[in-house]
Design an enzyme around this catalytic site. Structure first.
Site, mmCIF file in Angstrom:
data_model
loop_
_atom_site.group_PDB
_atom_site.id
_atom_site.type_symbol
_atom_site.label_atom_id
_atom_site.label_comp_id
_atom_site.label_asym_id
_atom_site.label_seq_id
_atom_site.Cartn_x
_atom_site.Cartn_y
_atom_site.Cartn_z
ATOM 1 N N ARG A 1 0.773 -1.160 0.138
ATOM 2 C CA ARG A 1 -0.015 -0.167 0.040
ATOM 3 C C ARG A 1 0.945 1.255 0.132
ATOM 4 O O ARG A 1 0.292 2.356 0.350
ATOM 5 C CB ARG A 1 -0.721 0.101 1.145
ATOM 6 C CG ARG A 1 -1.929 -0.973 0.973
ATOM 7 C CD ARG A 1 -3.002 -0.741 2.227
ATOM 8 N NE ARG A 1 -4.222 -1.771 2.020
ATOM 9 C CZ ARG A 1 -5.177 -1.838 1.141
ATOM 10 N NH1 ARG A 1 -5.226 -0.762 0.328
ATOM 11 N NH2 ARG A 1 -6.075 -2.728 1.361
ATOM 12 N N GLY B 1 -7.098 4.501 -5.026
ATOM 13 C CA GLY B 1 -5.827 5.025 -4.511
ATOM 14 C C GLY B 1 -4.689 4.850 -5.345
ATOM 15 O O GLY B 1 -3.906 5.871 -5.429
ATOM 16 N N THR B 2 -4.754 3.946 -6.052
ATOM 17 C CA THR B 2 -3.395 3.580 -7.304
ATOM 18 C C THR B 2 -3.789 4.641 -8.251
ATOM 19 O O THR B 2 -2.588 5.075 -8.738
ATOM 20 C CB THR B 2 -3.744 2.077 -7.648
ATOM 21 O OG1 THR B 2 -3.543 1.150 -6.492
ATOM 22 C CG2 THR B 2 -2.700 1.961 -8.739
ATOM 23 N N ASP C 1 -14.127 -4.329 -3.972
ATOM 24 C CA ASP C 1 -15.168 -3.378 -3.259
ATOM 25 C C ASP C 1 -16.003 -2.792 -4.513
ATOM 26 O O ASP C 1 -17.037 -2.423 -4.477
ATOM 27 C CB ASP C 1 -14.613 -2.222 -2.498
ATOM 28 C CG ASP C 1 -14.057 -2.853 -1.385
ATOM 29 O OD1 ASP C 1 -13.977 -4.096 -0.804
ATOM 30 O OD2 ASP C 1 -13.039 -2.107 -0.888
ATOM 31 N N ARG D 1 -31.025 -18.549 15.472
ATOM 32 C CA ARG D 1 -30.341 -17.598 15.710
ATOM 33 C C ARG D 1 -30.366 -16.348 14.775
ATOM 34 O O ARG D 1 -30.510 -16.400 13.605
ATOM 35 C CB ARG D 1 -28.755 -17.862 15.860
ATOM 36 C CG ARG D 1 -28.456 -18.724 17.207
ATOM 37 C CD ARG D 1 -27.038 -19.190 16.968
ATOM 38 N NE ARG D 1 -26.637 -20.054 18.271
ATOM 39 C CZ ARG D 1 -25.692 -20.788 18.585
ATOM 40 N NH1 ARG D 1 -25.059 -21.228 17.329
ATOM 41 N NH2 ARG D 1 -25.228 -21.322 19.466
ATOM 42 N N GLN E 1 -12.520 -13.146 1.294
ATOM 43 C CA GLN E 1 -13.081 -12.709 0.187
ATOM 44 C C GLN E 1 -12.228 -12.318 -0.685
ATOM 45 O O GLN E 1 -12.195 -12.090 -2.064
ATOM 46 C CB GLN E 1 -13.940 -11.508 0.391
ATOM 47 C CG GLN E 1 -15.009 -11.787 1.489
ATOM 48 C CD GLN E 1 -15.538 -10.632 2.478
ATOM 49 O OE1 GLN E 1 -16.705 -10.036 1.960
ATOM 50 N NE2 GLN E 1 -14.806 -10.305 3.554
HETATM 51 O O1 F6P Z 1 -9.739 -2.137 -0.678
HETATM 52 C C1 F6P Z 1 -10.290 -3.401 -0.615
HETATM 53 C C2 F6P Z 1 -10.476 -3.771 0.709
HETATM 54 O O2 F6P Z 1 -10.654 -5.259 0.512
HETATM 55 C C3 F6P Z 1 -11.316 -3.231 1.717
HETATM 56 O O3 F6P Z 1 -12.659 -3.594 1.531
HETATM 57 C C4 F6P Z 1 -10.919 -3.503 3.134
HETATM 58 O O4 F6P Z 1 -11.387 -2.543 3.987
HETATM 59 C C5 F6P Z 1 -9.531 -3.344 2.801
HETATM 60 O O5 F6P Z 1 -9.153 -3.620 1.430
HETATM 61 C C6 F6P Z 1 -8.406 -4.044 3.829
HETATM 62 O O6 F6P Z 1 -7.343 -4.133 3.309
HETATM 63 P P1 F6P Z 1 -5.920 -4.631 3.878
HETATM 64 O O7 F6P Z 1 -6.065 -5.613 4.977
HETATM 65 O O8 F6P Z 1 -5.037 -5.483 2.922
HETATM 66 O O9 F6P Z 1 -5.229 -3.397 4.565
#
Ligand code: F6P
Length: 375
Positions: free
Chosen positions: A74, A112-113, A135, A170, A301
């Protein structure tokens, strides 16, 4: 003249990144006769000039694999942790781009990229991005790759949670990724038949959710599935945030997308999401008298084999990207548009988030089948 292209994957990983690398690479090498080189671990690898050869052999056998063969991070060019400090490493990145004689840098990532790529464009580099994220919140494209696979995973999870919720009478609250946009929770919630879907776009009233669950119990269904996007907030939290945003600049906390956060910040945000979702489950237990359990799907996911739809989309976008480079079209994101693709200027993508419109057909249709959105 033979073109030289560099490629990197940045931000959180997503299924079909390798399919996209393969799409760009095979079309660039085989069809257009270009040279291609990979950079490891996103912008950090470009800054450190850590390269990976991407010949025909390396591009074979990766279509079906999860993760990214290049690694990701990141790290942002202008705010990179180096030797215990956060430094602007843009010049080093620009230097390595030129030292590698690149004609174009392809960045596979989310919003972001695109923002970081735009910064490099402003420094005179030729850049192109491809929209990747589970997302599905990147502006300017119909869809992002990675989303379909995550949708299938989250839907299967809800399917499996149904039988256990039913057996134990539940409530099962299932937290689904999506910090700013609720596409994944909405899609999986509808496909999995969740009784309640909570999205970041619709602040919820916990009493409305509890009443929907009690109503089901009165109707002979003493179990419920609540699909919650990790960024969903209550109306009280939304009001508090709005007040904070209106407050004078000092102490004003701008909410960042996880894709814009530094690693530590993103980790902290995830803990907050999980804590908030746990509190929601506890409140629902209290308000309904039914036992509640919490399942956080988290990074499940993002992992594993990409779906057929994602492989196709990533290949479509990747090959279109190579075609655009051949034509000399730079400074754009290769967006999915209907059956085809189109270049969208990075200025129209960077810093924007594609949220779910409140009148989106999927929301209306979910309401028709009785889904509660907490409003
Ligand atoms: O940007 C995608 C995403 O999967 C978001 O839904 C989630 O909040 C985030 O990345 C978490 O990413 P990491 O755990 O890699 O920082």
């Amino acid at each position: 003249m033979t073109k030289y292209i560099g490629i990197l994957t940045a931000g959180g990983d997503a299924p079909a990144l390798n399919a996209a690398i393969r799409g760009v690479g095979k079309a660039a090498l085989g069809h257009h006769g270009m040279h291609i080189i990979g950079f490891r671990d996103g912008f950090r690898g470009l800054m450190e000039n850590r390269t990976a050869a991407l010949d025909g052999g390396r591009l074979s056998g990766i279509l079906t694999t999860g993760g990214t063969i290049l690694g990701t991070s990141r790290d942002k060019p202008h705010k990179m942790p180096v030797g215990g400090k956060i430094l602007d490493m843009t010049d080093a990145i620009v230097g390595n781009y030129h030292d590698n004689h690149l004609d174009c840098l392809v960045c596979l990532g989310g919003g972001g990229t695109a923002k970081n790529a735009l910064r490099l464009k402003k420094k005179g580099l030729n850049v192109i991005t491809l929209p990747k994220t589970i997302d599905n919140d990147v502006a300017g494209t119909d869809i992002t790759f990675g989303f379909d696979t995550a949708l299938n995973i989250a839907t299967e999870a809800i399917d499996r949670l149904h039988s256990t919720a039913h057996s134990h009478h539940r409530i099962i609250v299932v937290e689904i990724m999506g910090h700013r946009a609720g596409w994944l929770a909405l899609g999986a919630g509808i496909a999995g038949g969740a009784d309640v879907i909570l999205l970041p776009e619709i602040p919820y009233d916990v009493e409305s959710v509890a009443e929907a669950i009690r109503e089901r119990a009165r109707g002979g269904k003493p179990f419920s599935i609540v699909a919650v996007a990790e960024g969903a907030i209550s109306i009280q939290e939304a009001a508090a945030l709005a007040a904070k945003d209106k407050a004078p600049a000092k102490g004003k906390a701008k909410r960042k997308a996880a894709s814009e956060m530094d690693d530590g910040e993103a980790d902290a945000a995830e803990i907050l999401y999980a804590d908030r979702t746990l509190q929601l489950a506890k409140k629902l237990e209290l308000l309904t008298g039914l036992e509640a359990r919490l399942t956080i799907l988290g990074h499940l996911q993002r992992g594993g084999t990409p779906s057929a739809a994602d492989r196709i989309l990533a290949t479509r976008l990747g090959t279109a990207c190579a075609d655009l480079i051949a034509k000399g079209t730079y400074g754009v994101m290769v967006a999915a548009k209907g059956e085809g693709t189109r270049p969208v200027k990075l200025e129209e993508v960077a810093g924007k988030v594609k949220t779910v419109p409140l009148d989106h057909a999927l929301i209306l249709s979910a309401r028709r089948v009785g889904t509660n959105f907490g409003d």
